[in-house]
Design an enzyme around this catalytic site. Structure first.
Site, short mmCIF file in Angstrom:
data_model
loop_
_atom_site.label_atom_id
_atom_site.label_comp_id
_atom_site.label_asym_id
_atom_site.label_seq_id
_atom_site.Cartn_x
_atom_site.Cartn_y
_atom_site.Cartn_z
N LEU A 63 0.86 -1.18 0.00
CA LEU A 63 0.00 0.00 0.00
C LEU A 63 0.90 1.22 0.00
CD1 LEU A 63 -2.72 -0.79 2.73
CD2 LEU A 63 -3.01 -0.87 0.25
N ASP A 64 0.45 2.29 -0.66
CA ASP A 64 1.18 3.55 -0.59
C ASP A 64 1.27 4.00 0.86
OD1 ASP A 64 1.36 3.58 -3.34
OD2 ASP A 64 -0.31 4.97 -3.61
N ARG A 65 2.30 4.76 1.16
CA ARG A 65 2.50 5.24 2.52
C ARG A 65 1.30 6.04 3.02
NH1 ARG A 65 7.75 8.81 4.51
NH2 ARG A 65 7.16 8.98 6.71
N THR B 44 -1.79 5.76 2.09
CA THR B 44 -3.04 4.98 2.07
C THR B 44 -3.14 4.15 3.34
OG1 THR B 44 -2.93 4.82 -0.34
CG2 THR B 44 -4.37 3.27 0.79
#
Length: 340
Positions: A161-163, A165
């Site tokens: 996951l993106d940081r 998100t």
């Protein structure tokens, strides 16, 4: 430099770990056993070069100092049984002690565990916590988990996951679980659903976005993604859940798994995600701060998979209080003072 250990006499990977704090013996050749097949080369190196910063590992990969079967590979390359990995000498001066997670961070991660059984962990990752260290981040979720569970012989991210998100992310405690679930992921059998708040009025009837995506790196080093005919095929399904004045709550299901996919596809439609510092306008983000939003509104709400033993797992991750309060503010009729 000529290796002292030619490929024909390569040591098994599990017996060739560089000892932290000691000078490297020179070039190493590590043969990948069957139980490590499917692991990314960057993670393989990270687990064997203890104390070496992840940024250094990415650098030796980019420069071609690491070879697999005598050829260059990218960080995302997945190892195959019998692959011979050439690892260059790593000077002791480049090694650094791994950062230690503080009690507050450990307690936050422990409180975020949603599922822990059958060789699988599901964490409700807080926004702002990277999934792994590297690129200026010293400590990520996976490093914290390894410190929390030092007795675990195996802990690897199933996906990322993106940081910025938040939400459900799966971590395998067993190699067999990682291989099985990632196989489902590649085959499109993994359930992944997100909650996203989009700026403005989402177009009625727009349920599918198919637009190729291409990664770009700016001179500043910032990574951006854009729709580009020469990019990789990308597909996201969207469903409108709720409409507000100046915003739309969506369920988003990425069919493919490209970097920033949901964020860029929403921007492509003309409704970037609220709080997105990369793809939404400053004006929009200022307006959403007025209703209490101080971060990207993108949340991994559901993950589901099958396990090697046949069990079916489906986990829902609740929204944080911050995001719930934003929705409550919008439902009160306040809305966001923006033009669609």
């Amino acid at each position: 430099m000529r290796s002292k250990h030619p490929p024909a006499r390569a040591a098994e990977a599990g017996n060739s770990t560089t000892r932290q704090g000691a000078a490297s013996p020179g070039v190493q050749f590590l043969t990948v056993p069957a139980d490590l097949a499917g692991q990314r080369i960057d993670n393989f190196l990270q687990s064997r070069l203890k104390g070496v910063p992840r940024s250094r590992i990415y650098r030796i990969l980019r420069k071609g100092e690491v070879r697999v079967n005598k050829g260059r590979v990218k960080a995302e390359y997945k190892l195959q049984p019998g692959d011979v990995v050439r690892v260059p000498p790593i000077r002791t001066a480049e090694q650094a002690p791994a950062p230690v997670a503080g009690d507050q961070l450990r307690q936050l991660v422990e409180a975020s565990i949603l599922y822990d059984a059958n060789g699988l962990l599901v964490i409700n990752k807080p926004a702002g916590l990277a999934v792994h260290g590297g690129s200026g981040v010293r400590l990520g979720l996976i490093e914290v988990l390894r410190q929390m569970f030092p007795e675990s012989q195996f802990l690897e991210l199933v996906h990322r996951l993106d940081r910025d998100t938040s939400g459900a992310i799966m971590v395998a405690r067993k190699r067999a679980v990682l291989t099985h679930v990632q196989g489902d992921l590649r085959a499109g059998r993994l359930e992944k659903s997100y909650l996203a708040l989009a700026v403005g009025k989402w177009p009625r009837g727009r349920r599918l976005v198919e637009a190729p995506l291409r990664k770009n790196t700016l001179k500043s080093g910032e990574r951006m993604v854009s729709v580009d005919p020469e990019g990789k095929p990308s597909e996201t399904r969207f469903q409108v859940l709720e409409r507000f004045r100046g915003a739309t709550l969506l369920a988003a299901e990425p069919v493919t798994g490209r970097t920033h996919q949901i964020r860029v596809h929403a921007q492509f439609v003309g409704c970037p995600l609220a709080g997105d510092s990369k793809y939404a306008t400053d004006e929009a983000n200022r307006a959403f701060r007025e209703v209490g939003l101080k971060r990207l509104f993108l949340h991994s709400s559901v993950v589901g998979c099958s396990l090697p033993g046949g069990q079916e797992v489906r986990v829902e991750a609740p929204l944080s209080e911050e995001l719930e309060s934003v929705l409550a503010e919008l439902r009160s009729g306040t809305g966001v003072p923006l033009q669609p």
